[in-house]
Design an enzyme around this catalytic site. Structure first.
Site, short mmCIF file in Angstrom:
data_model
loop_
_atom_site.label_atom_id
_atom_site.label_comp_id
_atom_site.label_asym_id
_atom_site.label_seq_id
_atom_site.Cartn_x
_atom_site.Cartn_y
_atom_site.Cartn_z
N LYS A 156 49.08 20.15 160.11
CA LYS A 156 48.13 20.53 159.05
C LYS A 156 47.83 19.32 158.16
O LYS A 156 46.69 19.09 157.77
CB LYS A 156 48.70 21.71 158.24
N GLN A 201 54.57 28.06 154.54
CA GLN A 201 54.82 28.07 156.00
C GLN A 201 55.81 29.18 156.34
O GLN A 201 56.92 29.22 155.79
CB GLN A 201 55.34 26.70 156.45
N ASP A 224 45.57 31.23 153.59
CA ASP A 224 46.04 31.91 154.79
C ASP A 224 45.44 33.31 154.89
O ASP A 224 45.54 33.95 155.93
CB ASP A 224 47.58 32.03 154.75
#
Ligand code: NAD
Length: 286
Positions: free
Chosen positions: A57, A101, A124
């Site tokens: 990322k 994460q 997200d």
């Protein structure tokens, strides 16, 4: 068996094209609006897969022109400390997206932590506000993997309206949101899961089959209708080698189009994270 093998849906190529467009967009935002989109990632513990995802990322941010900062905590960090950091990042003007994460160590309350992220910075798309917006088809920050799947279908020229889409997996990250997105595009949707009896009876009726179960080779050739479009979301490791949830070589002979693992859905997930970060940054201009 079809005489022509399935078309390979090349997620790597499509993601690279999208990211090239995003690079132009960040350059324009910087020169015209003095705005640099910023993403903060939070990594807890030292799970090697999570580390790899965070570094991929970061690499994508660097290549597109998105500011990135990584916050790492040891495995035994207290929930309060993580929540304090998220609140600081919610208030930080140069950060437009916050990514925690997953998976988190078991002592942390995942829902509580994800709910602390401001819905405006929830790149997200996991916050209940963004999940709710998805249900009413009004989402701007939508979950990345399902959003990537929809673009893959679009780029492969798949006409979704009226088709029967079958999804194996009902997680909040993949299965449920992709079902909502396919419904919004007028597919008839069936969701299967670990308690579904006779999975093959459903998958054999799919025009579009999305498999997100995390079970290597769950779907075999005999479980797929001839000419179906197969999207393999699974990431499994067998003898150190990555593979998806479908028996790629067998199904390739029956399907009309299929995504490979690696190189299918995975790169699109990262591209959609970048897109959400730019969207979140642009929303501060309004
Ligand atoms: P999860 O473990 O949260 O959910 C798995 C789902 O599969 C559950 O709903 C479960 O009921 C269902 N399932 C399990 N066994 C099944 C069976 N035998 N038949 C039918 N359904 C079954 O997993 P997740 O987070 O949704 O991820 C699924 C897979 O996709 C994993 O392999 C994960 O690594 C991968 N993934 C890939 C990406 C990507 O970017 N490529 C992103 C997210 C997840």
């Amino acid at each position: 068996m079809r005489s022509i093998p399935a078309v390979l849906i090349d997620g790597r190529k499509i993601a690279a094209e999208l990211q090239a467009g995003m690079k132009c967009e960040t350059e324009r935002l910087k020169s015209e609006q003095n705005l640099i989109p910023g993403l903060a990632t939070i990594l807890i513990g030292d799970d090697p897969a999570s580390r790899t995802y965070v570094s991929m990322k970061k690499k994508a941010c660097d290549s597109i022109g998105i500011y990135h900062e990584e916050h790492a905590f040891p495995e035994d960090v207290g929930e309060g400390e993580v929540i304090r950091l998220i609140r600081q990042l919610n208030d930080a003007s140069k950060i437009h997206g916050i990514l925690v994460q997953l998976p988190l160590p078991p002592h942390l309350n995942e829902r509580k932590i994800l709910n602390t992220v401001s819905p405006k910075k929830d790149v997200d798309g996991f916050h209940p506000v963004n999940m709710g917006n998805l249900i009413i088809s009004d989402g701007t920050l939508v979950p990345c993997t399902p959003a990537g799947i929809m673009i893959l279908l679009e780029r492969a020229g798949v006409d979704i309206e009226g088709k029967h889409a079958v999804i194996a997996g009902r997680s909040s990250i993949v299965g449920k949101p992709v079902a909502l997105m396919l419904l919004a595009k007028h597919a008839t949707v069936t969701i299967c899961h670990s308690k579904t009896r006779n999975l093959g009876e459903y998958t054999r009726r799919a025009d579009i089959l999305v498999v997100a179960a995390g079970r290597a080779k769950l779907i075999t050739e005999d479980m797929v209708k001839e000419g179906a479009v197969v999207i393999d979301v699974g990431i499994n490791r067998i003898d150190g080698k990555l593979c998806g949830d479908v028996d790629f070589e067998g199904i390739r002979k029956r399907a009309s189009a299929i995504t490979p693992v690696p190189g299918g859905v995975g790169p699109m997930t990262i591209a959609m994270l970048m897109r959400n970060t730019i969207t979140a940054a642009k929303s501060t201009l309004k």
